[in-house]
Design a protein around this motif. Structure first.
Motif, PDB file in Angstrom:
ATOM      1  N   ARG A  54      -7.849   1.522  -0.360  1.00  0.00           N
ATOM      2  CA  ARG A  54      -7.379   2.808   0.165  1.00  0.00           C
ATOM      3  C   ARG A  54      -6.497   3.541  -0.844  1.00  0.00           C
ATOM      4  NH1 ARG A  54      -4.591   2.832   5.592  1.00  0.00           N
ATOM      5  NH2 ARG A  54      -4.852   5.060   5.275  1.00  0.00           N
ATOM      6  N   LEU A  55      -5.658   2.798  -1.562  1.00  0.00           N
ATOM      7  CA  LEU A  55      -4.752   3.423  -2.528  1.00  0.00           C
ATOM      8  C   LEU A  55      -5.479   3.916  -3.767  1.00  0.00           C
ATOM      9  CD1 LEU A  55      -1.583   1.149  -2.576  1.00  0.00           C
ATOM     10  CD2 LEU A  55      -1.792   3.457  -1.673  1.00  0.00           C
ATOM     11  N   GLY A  56      -6.497   3.182  -4.172  1.00  0.00           N
ATOM     12  CA  GLY A  56      -7.179   3.516  -5.416  1.00  0.00           C
ATOM     13  C   GLY A  56      -6.597   2.712  -6.565  1.00  0.00           C
ATOM     14  N   ALA A  57      -7.312   2.677  -7.651  1.00  0.00           N
ATOM     15  CA  ALA A  57      -6.952   1.834  -8.788  1.00  0.00           C
ATOM     16  C   ALA A  57      -5.613   2.220  -9.403  1.00  0.00           C
ATOM     17  CB  ALA A  57      -8.054   1.890  -9.853  1.00  0.00           C
ATOM     18  N   LYS A  58      -5.367   3.497  -9.596  1.00  0.00           N
ATOM     19  CA  LYS A  58      -4.152   3.942 -10.279  1.00  0.00           C
ATOM     20  C   LYS A  58      -2.896   3.562  -9.494  1.00  0.00           C
ATOM     21  CE  LYS A  58      -3.220   7.937 -12.975  1.00  0.00           C
ATOM     22  NZ  LYS A  58      -3.406   9.376 -13.124  1.00  0.00           N
ATOM     23  N   ASP A  59      -2.876   3.872  -8.195  1.00  0.00           N
ATOM     24  CA  ASP A  59      -1.702   3.551  -7.383  1.00  0.00           C
ATOM     25  C   ASP A  59      -1.547   2.049  -7.182  1.00  0.00           C
ATOM     26  OD1 ASP A  59      -0.587   6.056  -7.070  1.00  0.00           O
ATOM     27  OD2 ASP A  59      -1.707   6.501  -5.243  1.00  0.00           O
ATOM     28  N   ILE A 101       1.070   2.693   3.466  1.00  0.00           N
ATOM     29  CA  ILE A 101      -0.220   3.014   2.839  1.00  0.00           C
ATOM     30  C   ILE A 101      -0.718   4.360   3.347  1.00  0.00           C
ATOM     31  CG2 ILE A 101      -2.659   2.323   2.617  1.00  0.00           C
ATOM     32  CD1 ILE A 101      -0.891   0.465   1.062  1.00  0.00           C
ATOM     33  N   ASP A 102      -0.677   4.557   4.671  1.00  0.00           N
ATOM     34  CA  ASP A 102      -1.090   5.836   5.256  1.00  0.00           C
ATOM     35  C   ASP A 102      -0.291   6.985   4.664  1.00  0.00           C
ATOM     36  OD1 ASP A 102      -2.899   4.598   7.076  1.00  0.00           O
ATOM     37  OD2 ASP A 102      -1.280   4.312   8.545  1.00  0.00           O
ATOM     38  N   LYS A 103       1.013   6.793   4.532  1.00  0.00           N
ATOM     39  CA  LYS A 103       1.882   7.856   4.012  1.00  0.00           C
ATOM     40  C   LYS A 103       1.524   8.222   2.581  1.00  0.00           C
ATOM     41  CE  LYS A 103       5.651   6.670   7.094  1.00  0.00           C
ATOM     42  NZ  LYS A 103       6.942   6.010   7.234  1.00  0.00           N
ATOM     43  N   ILE A 104       1.183   7.233   1.787  1.00  0.00           N
ATOM     44  CA  ILE A 104       0.795   7.513   0.399  1.00  0.00           C
ATOM     45  C   ILE A 104      -0.537   8.246   0.354  1.00  0.00           C
ATOM     46  CG2 ILE A 104       0.093   6.454  -1.798  1.00  0.00           C
ATOM     47  CD1 ILE A 104       2.245   4.266  -1.165  1.00  0.00           C
ATOM     48  N   VAL A 105      -1.510   7.727   1.078  1.00  0.00           N
ATOM     49  CA  VAL A 105      -2.839   8.347   1.074  1.00  0.00           C
ATOM     50  C   VAL A 105      -2.758   9.769   1.616  1.00  0.00           C
ATOM     51  CG1 VAL A 105      -5.149   8.216   2.091  1.00  0.00           C
ATOM     52  CG2 VAL A 105      -4.061   6.142   1.205  1.00  0.00           C
ATOM     53  N   LEU A 106      -2.122   9.935   2.776  1.00  0.00           N
ATOM     54  CA  LEU A 106      -2.024  11.267   3.378  1.00  0.00           C
ATOM     55  C   LEU A 106      -1.088  12.173   2.582  1.00  0.00           C
ATOM     56  CD1 LEU A 106      -1.835  10.245   7.150  1.00  0.00           C
ATOM     57  CD2 LEU A 106      -3.818  11.144   5.899  1.00  0.00           C
ATOM     58  N   ASP A 126       4.799  -9.343   1.290  1.00  0.00           N
ATOM     59  CA  ASP A 126       3.367  -9.561   1.100  1.00  0.00           C
ATOM     60  C   ASP A 126       2.780  -8.652   0.027  1.00  0.00           C
ATOM     61  OD1 ASP A 126       3.327 -11.438   3.202  1.00  0.00           O
ATOM     62  OD2 ASP A 126       3.118  -9.827   4.681  1.00  0.00           O
ATOM     63  N   PRO A 127       1.867  -9.181  -0.786  1.00  0.00           N
ATOM     64  CA  PRO A 127       1.183  -8.337  -1.769  1.00  0.00           C
ATOM     65  C   PRO A 127       0.189  -7.413  -1.063  1.00  0.00           C
ATOM     66  CG  PRO A 127       0.225 -10.516  -1.770  1.00  0.00           C
ATOM     67  CD  PRO A 127       1.412 -10.570  -0.840  1.00  0.00           C
ATOM     68  N   LEU A 128      -0.336  -6.453  -1.799  1.00  0.00           N
ATOM     69  CA  LEU A 128      -1.347  -5.561  -1.236  1.00  0.00           C
ATOM     70  C   LEU A 128      -2.601  -6.353  -0.870  1.00  0.00           C
ATOM     71  CD1 LEU A 128      -1.214  -2.527  -3.698  1.00  0.00           C
ATOM     72  CD2 LEU A 128      -0.262  -2.662  -1.395  1.00  0.00           C
ATOM     73  N   SER A 129      -3.161  -6.030   0.267  1.00  0.00           N
ATOM     74  CA  SER A 129      -4.438  -6.642   0.643  1.00  0.00           C
ATOM     75  C   SER A 129      -5.559  -5.900  -0.084  1.00  0.00           C
ATOM     76  CB  SER A 129      -4.654  -6.539   2.154  1.00  0.00           C
ATOM     77  OG  SER A 129      -4.893  -5.193   2.522  1.00  0.00           O
ATOM     78  N   ASP A 130      -6.739  -6.473  -0.053  1.00  0.00           N
ATOM     79  CA  ASP A 130      -7.887  -5.814  -0.681  1.00  0.00           C
ATOM     80  C   ASP A 130      -8.150  -4.454  -0.042  1.00  0.00           C
ATOM     81  OD1 ASP A 130      -8.196  -7.962  -2.373  1.00  0.00           O
ATOM     82  OD2 ASP A 130      -9.841  -8.865  -1.226  1.00  0.00           O
ATOM     83  N   ASP A 131      -8.052  -4.388   1.286  1.00  0.00           N
ATOM     84  CA  ASP A 131      -8.284  -3.119   1.987  1.00  0.00           C
ATOM     85  C   ASP A 131      -7.246  -2.072   1.595  1.00  0.00           C
ATOM     86  OD1 ASP A 131     -10.503  -4.116   3.330  1.00  0.00           O
ATOM     87  OD2 ASP A 131      -9.346  -4.700   5.112  1.00  0.00           O
ATOM     88  N   GLU A 132      -5.983  -2.503   1.506  1.00  0.00           N
ATOM     89  CA  GLU A 132      -4.923  -1.569   1.114  1.00  0.00           C
ATOM     90  C   GLU A 132      -5.138  -1.068  -0.311  1.00  0.00           C
ATOM     91  OE1 GLU A 132      -1.102  -3.107   3.707  1.00  0.00           O
ATOM     92  OE2 GLU A 132      -1.598  -4.164   1.841  1.00  0.00           O
ATOM     93  N   ALA A 133      -5.497  -1.969  -1.208  1.00  0.00           N
ATOM     94  CA  ALA A 133      -5.745  -1.586  -2.597  1.00  0.00           C
ATOM     95  C   ALA A 133      -6.899  -0.600  -2.683  1.00  0.00           C
ATOM     96  CB  ALA A 133      -6.030  -2.825  -3.443  1.00  0.00           C
TER      97      ALA A 133
END
Length: 105
Positions: A91-96, A55-60, A82-89
């Motif tokens: 951070r990624l944003g709706a599109k990703d 997640i960090d790698k995608i955001v950064l 594991d599916p994405l958690s709410d916090d991860e989602a």
């Protein structure tokens, strides 16, 4: 952030850095990118890589234009159990988040 940046620019010992955490290296990455310090930016990218989650790698990667991180980071999210958690989602944003969900299906 500026103190961390100066710690890289003027280290007490060239083989050691005072920055050790993801947050510290991310702030160094931000300033080196903003101010055009390419060699410090490359150092920060190298130091962030082992500390960052997919997640960090995608955001950064998107924020600081580090395209080479994205394929492996997306792959790691799509194949993990594991599916994405709410916090991860968030951070990624709706599109990703939608992209990852489609691929996981």
């Amino acid at each position: 952030d500026f103190e961390r940046f100066l710690g890289v620019l003027y280290p007490a010992a060239f083989h050691q850095h005072t920055a050790t955490t993801l947050d510290e290296w991310t702030s160094i990455l931000a300033l080196s990118t903003q101010w055009g310090f390419d060699s410090i930016r490359l150092l920060a990218i190298k130091e962030v890589l082992p500390l960052a989650s997919p997640i960090d790698k995608i955001v950064l990667g998107h924020k600081y234009d580090i395209q080479e991180w994205l394929p492996d980071a997306y792959h790691a999210l799509c194949v993990r159990k594991d599916p994405l958690s709410d916090d991860e989602a968030e951070r990624l944003g709706a599109k990703d988040t939608a992209r990852v969900a489609r691929i996981r299906e």
